[in-house]
Design an enzyme around this catalytic site. Structure first.
Site, mmCIF file in Angstrom:
data_model
loop_
_atom_site.group_PDB
_atom_site.id
_atom_site.type_symbol
_atom_site.label_atom_id
_atom_site.label_comp_id
_atom_site.label_asym_id
_atom_site.label_seq_id
_atom_site.Cartn_x
_atom_site.Cartn_y
_atom_site.Cartn_z
ATOM 1 C CD GLU A 160 -5.878 -9.464 -4.592
ATOM 2 O OE1 GLU A 160 -6.818 -9.519 -3.784
ATOM 3 O OE2 GLU A 160 -4.849 -8.812 -4.366
ATOM 4 C CD GLU A 209 1.240 -8.478 -2.303
ATOM 5 O OE1 GLU A 209 0.722 -9.223 -1.454
ATOM 6 O OE2 GLU A 209 0.627 -7.537 -2.836
ATOM 7 C CB CYS A 242 -7.078 16.562 0.219
ATOM 8 S SG CYS A 242 -6.528 16.092 1.849
ATOM 9 C CE LYS A 288 -2.046 -7.716 -4.983
ATOM 10 N NZ LYS A 288 -1.914 -7.110 -3.703
HETATM 11 O O1 M6R Z 1 -6.942 -3.461 4.854
HETATM 12 P P1 M6R Z 1 -6.006 -4.599 5.162
HETATM 13 O O2 M6R Z 1 -4.597 -4.292 4.816
HETATM 14 O O3 M6R Z 1 -6.143 -5.108 6.570
HETATM 15 O O4 M6R Z 1 -6.479 -5.787 4.222
HETATM 16 C C1 M6R Z 1 -5.920 -7.062 4.331
HETATM 17 C C2 M6R Z 1 -6.294 -7.918 3.150
HETATM 18 O O5 M6R Z 1 -7.678 -8.095 3.102
HETATM 19 C C3 M6R Z 1 -5.823 -7.291 1.831
HETATM 20 O O6 M6R Z 1 -4.443 -7.076 1.825
HETATM 21 C C4 M6R Z 1 -6.177 -8.208 0.646
HETATM 22 O O7 M6R Z 1 -5.417 -9.378 0.711
HETATM 23 C C5 M6R Z 1 -5.975 -7.462 -0.676
HETATM 24 N N1 M6R Z 1 -7.074 -7.720 -1.549
HETATM 25 C C6 M6R Z 1 -4.719 -7.851 -1.372
HETATM 26 O O8 M6R Z 1 -4.574 -7.247 -2.608
#
Ligand code: M6R
Length: 625
Positions: A505, A498, A2, A502
């Protein structure tokens, strides 16, 4: 999270509040509102949705140049405003802030969570108060009114004594047209000192048009603002002295709270986010008549019917799927029940086998991921009972699931998910622990032991963050590696997945994760001098196995790094670099080991000249297939 603004001065407050809220939009919100005190008394306008909805609603009410000034609405020189990011109660007009007391004379805006709002609500209801919203905030307005007998500051102080949780508050009262009150506990609030005007805001950008002189309110401090002065008090009502700070940042940096990118800000917010996820769900020792801690998961209807379940299915995409992997291991570990982690985009097209007693958990930060929602609908059609773990109140997932557990991470703006992941982990651990206890696989003492360990995680995450320069230096040495592999076993394998995601991406480095034991079945063919292998080594029983894996890739000229406990020296001779995390049970390390990996990905991205907040080809919420 918020956003709060407040103004008392000589200008028309309405445009100041609306502009201030605009500057806080980056915090994420789903509804907005203002309260202005002028000739017509206290007027409130609030609405669900974007700020432009509020602007249009207010514009329709503002005085027209040819109008009768007596009819002027929202005309006054003091007021408060709010952008709401829903926690208690879905986004709606009625749940938006400001909230008022029954008399309509006291208005309150709030950022944070009042943990004991249920008890206060019950207490006030017993005294004839009727509630209009589903929010935790509304109790504050009624409570202040309950204690009000002509001195608004005294009433606020009395009310604060009753509140548990976190809060930044802006408060105005129709009977005191010369003061605006601001309070802070664990949620940010800044006071802007102007000439003949003073302001409050959740963050500096909302103030910069009017002043660069600010006071940072500390926890449990109260600011009493008039047009010409600002007085500060502690909870006991004693005057305190505070020092003015001068802001010389540019506005864009300020919106990120001084961080260069939202991703770095969100990585650093993890200790607080983890606390917010955990604290409301832990019953401290002694509070339920026992001398041991326990877990309260009433929100997901945790009862004896769960005992019939023969399997847990956890389904998600991307980072949330990695949280599901950790969940699978956690359910097997604590509850000794078969558990599957399913990739939603695969699951929806399979012909999965359903049992009505299965527990079906769907994880999604946004609650809007198309593949994840399709999996939810498939499971629902087949009679599954669906529990959603999500960060966004009122999201499609939250609405369509049978039961919801919110992560309370606050808005995540960077595309790369960080604090959403660690808070998702906290949620799955809590469910798995409670389930293990319910199934008789954990004793009361063991449950207490594990909760105590979870309670330490936020401070331990903070300790890992304190060493971020070490990771930054390491990244500066190897950000140009053409291949980066993360290896680990069990819980460490889930974090390896994970970490590789990271890194790829946001830095566009080719990175992969392998279960360390799988290296010899193929991936080791890729290892050469252009490869960095980061080994996550926190599963103590497997240290020797990991040591062998590190030696195998070293023999192929790969560079190596290890993440392990601060008191473990098993890998000091083998690994090229060692990063350390504080001790916690092996099963909880994912919440800590992922942090250096997030930081590594972030620094590599920056060093490669990318914008980590907006990686190419990716969207924050994947609402299409
Ligand atoms: O909003 P969500 O958690 O469902 O999203 C899932 C994936 O699209 C999301 O975790 C994506 O892999 C991220 N870019 C990871 O950093």
């Amino acid at each position: 999270m918020c956003g709060i603004v407040g103004y008392i001065g000589v200008r028309e407050a309405t445009p100041v509040l609306l502009k201030g809220l605009k500057k806080l939009e980056y915090r994420g919100y789903d509804s907005a509102g203002i309260a202005v005190l002028g000739g017509r008394g206290l007027e409130v306008c609030k609405t669900k949705g974007a700020l432009k909805n509020l602007e249009e609603k207010v514009a329709a009410l503002l005085p027209r140049a040819d109008g009768n000034p007596q009819e002027a609405r929202f005309s006054g020189t003091m007021g408060i405003g709010h952008t709401r990011w829903a926690t208690h109660g879905e986004p709606s007009d009625i749940n938006s802030h400001p909230h008022t007391d029954i008399s309509g004379k006291i208005a309150v805006v709030h950022n944070g969570i009042i943990e004991n709002h249920g008890k206060i609500k019950e207490w006030l209801s017993g005294r004839g108060v009727t509630f209009r919203s589903e929010t935790d905030t509304e109790v504050i307005a009624h409570l202040i009114n309950y204690y009000y007998s002509g001195d608004i500051l005294a009433a606020v102080r009395e009310a604060l004594k009753r509140l548990e949780g976190s809060y930044a508050l802006g408060i105005i009262c129709e009977n005191d047209r010369d003061h605006l009150i601001a309070v802070r506990k664990e949620s940010p609030l800044v006071i802007g000192r102007g000439q003949g005007e003073n302001l409050i805001a959740s963050d500096v950008p909302a103030l910069l048009e009017y002043t660069r002189e600010v006071y940072y309110l500390d926890d449990r401090e109260i600011a009493f603002l008039s047009r010409d002065s600002v007085e500060f008090y502690n909870e006991e009502g004693e005057r305190i002295h505070k020092t003015l700070s001068h802001i010389d940042w540019d506005a864009a940096a300020a919106e990120k709270g001084g961080y260069e990118h939202f991703m770095l800000k969100e990585i650093n917010e993890q200790p607080k986010a983890l606390t917010d996820t955990l604290r409301p769900r832990v019953i401290p020792a002694g509070n339920d008549g026992h001398s041991l801690r326990s877990v309260n998961l009433a929100e997901i209807g945790f009862d004896s019917s769960w005992a019939k379940a023969g399997r847990v299915v956890i389904c998600a995409c991307g980072t949330a799927w990695h949280a599901s992997m950790v969940g699978k291991y956690a359910f097997e570990h604590f509850a000794r029940i078969p558990a599957d982690a399913e990739i939603a985009s695969e699951y929806r097209y399979r012909n999965p086998i359903f049992d009505p007693h299965d527990i079906f958990i769907i994880i999604s930060q946004s609650g809007e991921t198309a593949d994840t929602l399709a999996a939810l609908r498939l499971a629902k059609k087949n009679g599954g009972r669906i529990i959603a773990i999500t960060n966004v109140v009122g999201s499609t997932l939250a609405r369509e699931a049978d039961l919801v557990m919110y992560t309370w991470a606050g808005p995540e703006i960077a595309v790369a998910s960080t604090k959403a992941f660690t808070t998702q982990l906290m949620c799955v651990y809590l469910i798995a622990l409670q389930f293990g206890y319910l199934r008789g696989k954990l004793s009361r003492e063991e449950l207490d032991f594990y909760i105590a360990a979870l309670e330490k995680i936020p401070a331990q995450a903070q300790a890992v963050l304190t060493n971020k320069e070490t990771i930054q230096r390491f990244a500066s040495l190897c950000f140009n590696k053409s291949k980066v592999f993360f290896i680990g076993r069990l819980f460490d394998y889930a974090v390896s997945l994970e970490s590789a995601l990271k890194l790829k991406e946001i830095s566009y480095t080719h990175s992969e994760a392998f279960a360390a034991g799988e290296l010899k079945h193929g991936p080791i063919a890729l290892a050469d001098e252009s490869t960095l292998v980061t080994a996550l080594c926190t599963q103590e029983a497997l240290f020797d196995k990991m040591d062998s894996n590190i030696k195998e890739v070293k023999a192929r000229k790969a560079s190596t790094a290890v993440i392990t406990y601060e008191d473990v020296h098993h890998f000091d001779q083998t690994a090229g670099a060692v990063f350390r995390i504080p001790r916690t049970p092996d099963c909880f390390t994912p919440m800590l080991t992922v942090i250096p990996c997030q930081l590594y990905a972030y620094y590599c991205s920056v060093l490669r000249g990318n914008d980590p907040d907006k990686p190419r080809n990716l969207a924050k919420s994947v609402t299409v297939e």
